[in-house]
Design a protein around this motif. Structure first.
Motif, PDB file in Angstrom:
ATOM      1  N   PHE A 194       0.825  -1.204   0.000  1.00 41.78           N
ATOM      2  CA  PHE A 194       0.000   0.000   0.000  1.00 41.78           C
ATOM      3  C   PHE A 194       0.862   1.258   0.000  1.00 41.78           C
ATOM      4  O   PHE A 194       1.984   1.269   0.477  1.00 41.78           O
ATOM      5  N   GLY A 195       0.297   2.329  -0.534  1.00 44.41           N
ATOM      6  CA  GLY A 195       1.008   3.591  -0.684  1.00 44.41           C
ATOM      7  C   GLY A 195       1.291   4.276   0.639  1.00 44.41           C
ATOM      8  O   GLY A 195       0.653   4.006   1.653  1.00 44.41           O
ATOM      9  N   GLN A 196       2.236   5.186   0.602  1.00 42.72           N
ATOM     10  CA  GLN A 196       2.642   5.923   1.784  1.00 42.72           C
ATOM     11  C   GLN A 196       1.539   6.852   2.267  1.00 42.72           C
ATOM     12  O   GLN A 196       1.341   7.038   3.461  1.00 42.72           O
ATOM     13  N   PRO A 245      -5.683   1.960 -13.314  1.00 39.47           N
ATOM     14  CA  PRO A 245      -5.207   3.126 -12.566  1.00 39.47           C
ATOM     15  C   PRO A 245      -4.394   4.067 -13.454  1.00 39.47           C
ATOM     16  O   PRO A 245      -3.823   3.642 -14.459  1.00 39.47           O
ATOM     17  N   VAL A 246      -4.358   5.321 -13.063  1.00 38.76           N
ATOM     18  CA  VAL A 246      -3.469   6.275 -13.728  1.00 38.76           C
ATOM     19  C   VAL A 246      -2.042   5.841 -13.414  1.00 38.76           C
ATOM     20  O   VAL A 246      -1.708   5.531 -12.263  1.00 38.76           O
ATOM     21  N   SER A 247      -1.204   5.798 -14.415  1.00 37.05           N
ATOM     22  CA  SER A 247       0.192   5.383 -14.227  1.00 37.05           C
ATOM     23  C   SER A 247       1.121   6.533 -14.560  1.00 37.05           C
ATOM     24  O   SER A 247       1.173   6.986 -15.702  1.00 37.05           O
ATOM     25  N   THR A 248       1.829   7.002 -13.544  1.00 30.73           N
ATOM     26  CA  THR A 248       2.798   8.088 -13.704  1.00 30.73           C
ATOM     27  C   THR A 248       4.187   7.523 -13.458  1.00 30.73           C
ATOM     28  O   THR A 248       4.391   6.762 -12.516  1.00 30.73           O
ATOM     29  N   PHE A 249       5.145   7.923 -14.299  1.00 36.03           N
ATOM     30  CA  PHE A 249       6.521   7.465 -14.153  1.00 36.03           C
ATOM     31  C   PHE A 249       7.418   8.688 -14.081  1.00 36.03           C
ATOM     32  O   PHE A 249       7.387   9.548 -14.960  1.00 36.03           O
ATOM     33  N   ASN A 250       8.209   8.780 -13.014  1.00 38.22           N
ATOM     34  CA  ASN A 250       9.166   9.874 -12.874  1.00 38.22           C
ATOM     35  C   ASN A 250      10.300   9.404 -11.972  1.00 38.22           C
ATOM     36  O   ASN A 250      10.516   8.216 -11.817  1.00 38.22           O
ATOM     37  N   SER A 251      11.009  10.312 -11.325  1.00 39.67           N
ATOM     38  CA  SER A 251      12.183   9.933 -10.532  1.00 39.67           C
ATOM     39  C   SER A 251      11.839   9.395  -9.154  1.00 39.67           C
ATOM     40  O   SER A 251      12.725   8.931  -8.437  1.00 39.67           O
ATOM     41  N   GLY A 252      10.575   9.431  -8.766  1.00 39.20           N
ATOM     42  CA  GLY A 252      10.169   8.934  -7.455  1.00 39.20           C
ATOM     43  C   GLY A 252       9.277   7.711  -7.579  1.00 39.20           C
ATOM     44  O   GLY A 252       8.973   7.242  -8.668  1.00 39.20           O
ATOM     45  N   VAL A 253       8.857   7.190  -6.440  1.00 36.11           N
ATOM     46  CA  VAL A 253       7.914   6.077  -6.408  1.00 36.11           C
ATOM     47  C   VAL A 253       6.514   6.658  -6.300  1.00 36.11           C
ATOM     48  O   VAL A 253       6.182   7.325  -5.323  1.00 36.11           O
ATOM     49  N   GLU A 254       5.721   6.437  -7.309  1.00 37.02           N
ATOM     50  CA  GLU A 254       4.359   6.956  -7.362  1.00 37.02           C
ATOM     51  C   GLU A 254       3.375   5.932  -6.803  1.00 37.02           C
ATOM     52  O   GLU A 254       3.757   4.833  -6.413  1.00 37.02           O
ATOM     53  N   THR A 293       5.558   0.059  -7.044  1.00 35.93           N
ATOM     54  CA  THR A 293       6.445  -1.101  -6.925  1.00 35.93           C
ATOM     55  C   THR A 293       5.755  -2.326  -6.335  1.00 35.93           C
ATOM     56  O   THR A 293       6.365  -3.391  -6.247  1.00 35.93           O
ATOM     57  N   SER A 294       4.497  -2.187  -5.944  1.00 32.21           N
ATOM     58  CA  SER A 294       3.769  -3.306  -5.342  1.00 32.21           C
ATOM     59  C   SER A 294       3.502  -4.407  -6.367  1.00 32.21           C
ATOM     60  O   SER A 294       2.992  -4.152  -7.462  1.00 32.21           O
ATOM     61  N   GLU A 295       3.820  -5.632  -6.011  1.00 30.45           N
ATOM     62  CA  GLU A 295       3.534  -6.772  -6.885  1.00 30.45           C
ATOM     63  C   GLU A 295       2.036  -6.994  -7.038  1.00 30.45           C
ATOM     64  O   GLU A 295       1.591  -7.635  -7.992  1.00 30.45           O
ATOM     65  N   SER A 296       1.247  -6.438  -6.126  1.00 31.20           N
ATOM     66  CA  SER A 296      -0.205  -6.585  -6.236  1.00 31.20           C
ATOM     67  C   SER A 296      -0.756  -5.850  -7.459  1.00 31.20           C
ATOM     68  O   SER A 296      -1.849  -6.180  -7.939  1.00 31.20           O
ATOM     69  N   ASN A 297      -0.019  -4.864  -7.997  1.00 35.25           N
ATOM     70  CA  ASN A 297      -0.447  -4.227  -9.243  1.00 35.25           C
ATOM     71  C   ASN A 297      -0.531  -5.249 -10.375  1.00 35.25           C
ATOM     72  O   ASN A 297      -1.474  -5.240 -11.161  1.00 35.25           O
ATOM     73  N   LEU A 298       0.440  -6.140 -10.437  1.00 34.23           N
ATOM     74  CA  LEU A 298       0.441  -7.187 -11.452  1.00 34.23           C
ATOM     75  C   LEU A 298      -0.733  -8.140 -11.241  1.00 34.23           C
ATOM     76  O   LEU A 298      -1.413  -8.535 -12.196  1.00 34.23           O
TER      77      LEU A 298
END
Length: 140
Positions: free
Chosen positions: A23-25, A113-122, A67-72
């Motif tokens: 789960f997210g922060q 889900p919306v997927s954002t990719f950048n220098s941090g963990v979204e 990074t959660s494997e539950s996304n897969l």
């Protein structure tokens, strides 16, 4: 009065028999029911009646780290549902540090889900439609 303790690590979410983790922060689990249980109706003379709303549905949002494997796991459930149309599966949320249990036998993933990719963990927000919810919202 005793000391009460809440611990998110004691919240267990399962969908289709799979335990959801990572789960997210800033988020975790939220459930919002479709409508109020009662609809008040007030007459011209001030007499009030109420009508029982029989919608047992809700929306559940699970916020996971990218990074959660539950996304897969959830992606696989969604893709299988798109192919077969048989993706209404049990969804259960249990707070083992308290008494809250929210469950249904028919829940499905509404959208990707919306997927954002950048220098941090979204974070990824998975939204479910829960059809036949039974809930017990209790404290510790």
């Amino acid at each position: 009065m005793g000391l009460k303790t809440y611990n998110f690590e004691q919240v267990v979410v399962t969908y289709g028999g799979a335990v959801i983790t990572g789960f997210g922060q800033n988020g975790g689990v939220s459930v919002e029911f479709n409508e109020d249980v009662w609809e008040p109706v007030v007459g011209a003379d001030g007499e009030e009646s109420r009508a029982r709303k029989n919608d047992y549905g809700a929306e559940c949002t699970l916020t996971l780290m990218q990074t959660s494997e539950s996304n897969l796991t959830l992606s696989a459930f969604l893709e299988a549902d798109l192919r077969s149309g048989a993706g209404a599966l049990p969804l259960t949320i249990v707070d083992n540090s308290g008494y809250s249990v929210i469950q249904c036998t028919k829940a499905y993933i509404k959208s990707r889900p919306v997927s954002t990719f950048n220098s941090g963990v979204e974070e990824r927000e998975w939204v479910f439609r829960m059809v036949d919810v039974i809930s017990n919202v209790g404290g510790n």
